[in-house]
Every structure is written in C-alpha cells, then in structure tokens.
Design a protein around this motif. Sequence first.
Motif, PDB file in Angstrom:
ATOM      1  N   SER A  72       0.825  -1.206   0.000  1.00 23.66           N
ATOM      2  CA  SER A  72       0.000   0.000   0.000  1.00 23.66           C
ATOM      3  C   SER A  72       0.863   1.262   0.000  1.00 23.66           C
ATOM      4  O   SER A  72       0.482   2.288  -0.572  1.00 23.66           O
ATOM      5  CB  SER A  72      -0.944   0.006   1.204  1.00 23.66           C
ATOM      6  OG  SER A  72      -0.225  -0.002   2.434  1.00 23.66           O
ATOM      7  N   GLY A  73       2.034   1.191   0.632  1.00 23.67           N
ATOM      8  CA  GLY A  73       2.926   2.335   0.654  1.00 23.67           C
ATOM      9  C   GLY A  73       3.397   2.718  -0.743  1.00 23.67           C
ATOM     10  O   GLY A  73       3.470   3.901  -1.092  1.00 23.67           O
ATOM     11  N   GLU A  74       3.700   1.703  -1.568  1.00 22.65           N
ATOM     12  CA  GLU A  74       4.121   1.970  -2.942  1.00 22.65           C
ATOM     13  C   GLU A  74       2.984   2.596  -3.742  1.00 22.65           C
ATOM     14  O   GLU A  74       3.207   3.520  -4.540  1.00 22.65           O
ATOM     15  CB  GLU A  74       4.565   0.659  -3.606  1.00 22.65           C
ATOM     16  CG  GLU A  74       5.764  -0.013  -2.948  1.00 22.65           C
ATOM     17  CD  GLU A  74       6.068  -1.349  -3.594  1.00 22.65           C
ATOM     18  OE1 GLU A  74       5.686  -1.528  -4.780  1.00 22.65           O
ATOM     19  OE2 GLU A  74       6.659  -2.215  -2.930  1.00 22.65           O
ATOM     20  N   LEU A  75       1.782   2.086  -3.539  1.00 27.07           N
ATOM     21  CA  LEU A  75       0.627   2.611  -4.268  1.00 27.07           C
ATOM     22  C   LEU A  75       0.352   4.056  -3.872  1.00 27.07           C
ATOM     23  O   LEU A  75       0.113   4.914  -4.730  1.00 27.07           O
ATOM     24  CB  LEU A  75      -0.601   1.733  -3.988  1.00 27.07           C
ATOM     25  CG  LEU A  75      -1.908   2.148  -4.657  1.00 27.07           C
ATOM     26  CD1 LEU A  75      -1.749   2.233  -6.169  1.00 27.07           C
ATOM     27  CD2 LEU A  75      -3.027   1.160  -4.296  1.00 27.07           C
ATOM     28  N   ARG A  76       0.396   4.343  -2.568  1.00 26.13           N
ATOM     29  CA  ARG A  76       0.185   5.724  -2.110  1.00 26.13           C
ATOM     30  C   ARG A  76       1.248   6.656  -2.674  1.00 26.13           C
ATOM     31  O   ARG A  76       0.947   7.759  -3.133  1.00 26.13           O
ATOM     32  CB  ARG A  76       0.205   5.794  -0.581  1.00 26.13           C
ATOM     33  CG  ARG A  76      -1.014   5.247   0.115  1.00 26.13           C
ATOM     34  CD  ARG A  76      -1.049   5.704   1.563  1.00 26.13           C
ATOM     35  NE  ARG A  76       0.191   5.437   2.276  1.00 26.13           N
ATOM     36  CZ  ARG A  76       0.478   4.285   2.886  1.00 26.13           C
ATOM     37  NH1 ARG A  76      -0.400   3.302   2.866  1.00 26.13           N
ATOM     38  NH2 ARG A  76       1.622   4.117   3.525  1.00 26.13           N
ATOM     39  N   ALA A  77       2.505   6.204  -2.622  1.00 22.44           N
ATOM     40  CA  ALA A  77       3.601   7.035  -3.108  1.00 22.44           C
ATOM     41  C   ALA A  77       3.444   7.334  -4.594  1.00 22.44           C
ATOM     42  O   ALA A  77       3.685   8.460  -5.046  1.00 22.44           O
ATOM     43  CB  ALA A  77       4.939   6.349  -2.834  1.00 22.44           C
ATOM     44  N   GLY A  78       3.027   6.323  -5.365  1.00 25.09           N
ATOM     45  CA  GLY A  78       2.829   6.527  -6.792  1.00 25.09           C
ATOM     46  C   GLY A  78       1.731   7.520  -7.087  1.00 25.09           C
ATOM     47  O   GLY A  78       1.881   8.428  -7.916  1.00 25.09           O
TER      48      GLY A  78
END
Length: 290
Positions: A174-180
């Motif tokens: 989820s962190g990668e998705l939020r960052a993207g």
Amino acid sequence: LPRVFNTTFWGYRSFPAWDLYDNGVAPWLLSIGLRGRRRHRPWLQYCPSCLHDDDDPYFRRQWRLMFVTVCPRHRCQLLDRCVACGAPCNIDQVPSDAHAITHCYRCQFDARRAQASTLDNTTGRHCLIQLQTLLIEGLHRGWYPLSRTRLVSTEEFLSVLRHLGRLLGTRKRSGELRAGLCGEMGEPSFEPSFPSSQGRALEVLSVMDRFRLMLLLAWWLDDWPDQFVAICAMAKLTVTDLRSNLVNPPNWYEEAVGQVASGRFTGMKFHSYGATSSVASTSDQMRQAL
C-alpha cells in the motif's frame, strides 16, 4: 423535529442504520473507541464556519461519516478535535451550564472560533469535493453516478470504495501505491497513523489521514473506468489484489478488473497524469471510430 431528524442516519436511504451498533467497527461510521464508558477517539467532525453560521448550532449527521473530510460550502477541511487542547469532540460530555454545545467539554473553548485549513484550488481537491457531494446525494437517492451514462447502487459503490481504501491504507504494498498516486498528483507522500497494529480500520484514522486517503481515492476513481485501469497498470496491481476480500463484487467493478486482466495500459509507469489522460483520450477516439 426536522432539525433533530437531520442529526440521525435514518434519512439516508442507502445507509444501513440498523447495523451501526453491532460489535466491531461499522463501515463508514467513525469509530467511537469506548474505554471506561468514555469516548477516546475522534468520532465527530465539524466545520467551525458552519457552526458559526447557525443561529442554533448543531452537528450534522454527515460529520460522523468516514468519507466526509471537507466542507464544500466553506471550502475547508473538517476538524475532529478541539484546536485548543486536542480533546475529541465529545458533545455528550459538554457541561449543562455551557453557553453552547460547541464548547469543548475539557477546556470550554468554543469550536466556532476555530480556524480550519482552506482547500487549495487543485484538480485533486475538486475531485474530492465532487466525490463527497455525490456520495451524500447517493445516500439519499440510493444510486451513484459512476459515469455520465451509468448509475450504480450507492451501497455497491461504497463497498468498492472501502475495498480500494484498504488497498491504499492497510494492504501489502500500500505504501508503494500511495507514493505513486501522491507523485502523480503532486501531493506529499504519507503514512496513515493507526491507533494500534490490530484492527487497522479506516474508520479509526484521524481526519487528516482520511482526507489524504480520500484525495487519492477521488482521483483514482475519476473518469471511470479509464483512470482506474490506468492507475492499476501503473501500480502493477493484479486481479488478486483487486478482488481479494471483496465479497460479491458488482458487475461494473468486475468489468473494470477485466480490463486490467486483459493488459489494457500495460507498460505505463507513474510519471505524469497527462500520459494517462492522453491514452484514455486515444482509447475513447478509437471506440467512437468503431
């Protein structure tokens, strides 16, 4: 009597008011977090300007909903604590001799005097205001305008929205998705602050964290299904990611997941919204030509 009715959930056609008080966290209802018969979590939000404008101030029922984080009328973020002492807005504990229900039960600061952060004039915030407004209307009508040509059940839309919110807030990567998404929108990246590692429900988050999540969700779901499918491709989300733990996904959602599975927009990377828009526009032109 109408004013009293406007503080309850019974006016919402698509909101399961009879399920609100079951054990656990009720979907979309801010968690009270009872401890020793006292509410220790922010369970009620407010707009200082709305309360100030009221001849007889009252707290709106929509301020109890998880997806409500802004005031469209005053174009500001909502607050969920006393700005003077940080106490939750426990209106049931306001002393009987207080001048108004807007006074903090702990320090007596009047919420009508608080200053809320104004909303910047950005595309993302416009999408957020639109999503929240349409959802409130959808609770009354029973349907949500998914696109210009398609209406869907509000209850179905809320279930999908909550599922995608968990993908952004609590699931693996989820962190990668939020960052993207934050990078695409020009927003600072963030990590939601959950009260504990157990029961990481979105309904227990602060209004600031929920505002940030709803900002991303509103942008992700704009221009359905093109933007949704493109973002899924950019984030390399799998069909399993999109279906996991979602009970009885509606047909319109399955159709979009099918586009993801077919590889539409495969190869796109998080770099600019313009790329997404141009691809979606080209796809629309091709469909019209056909």
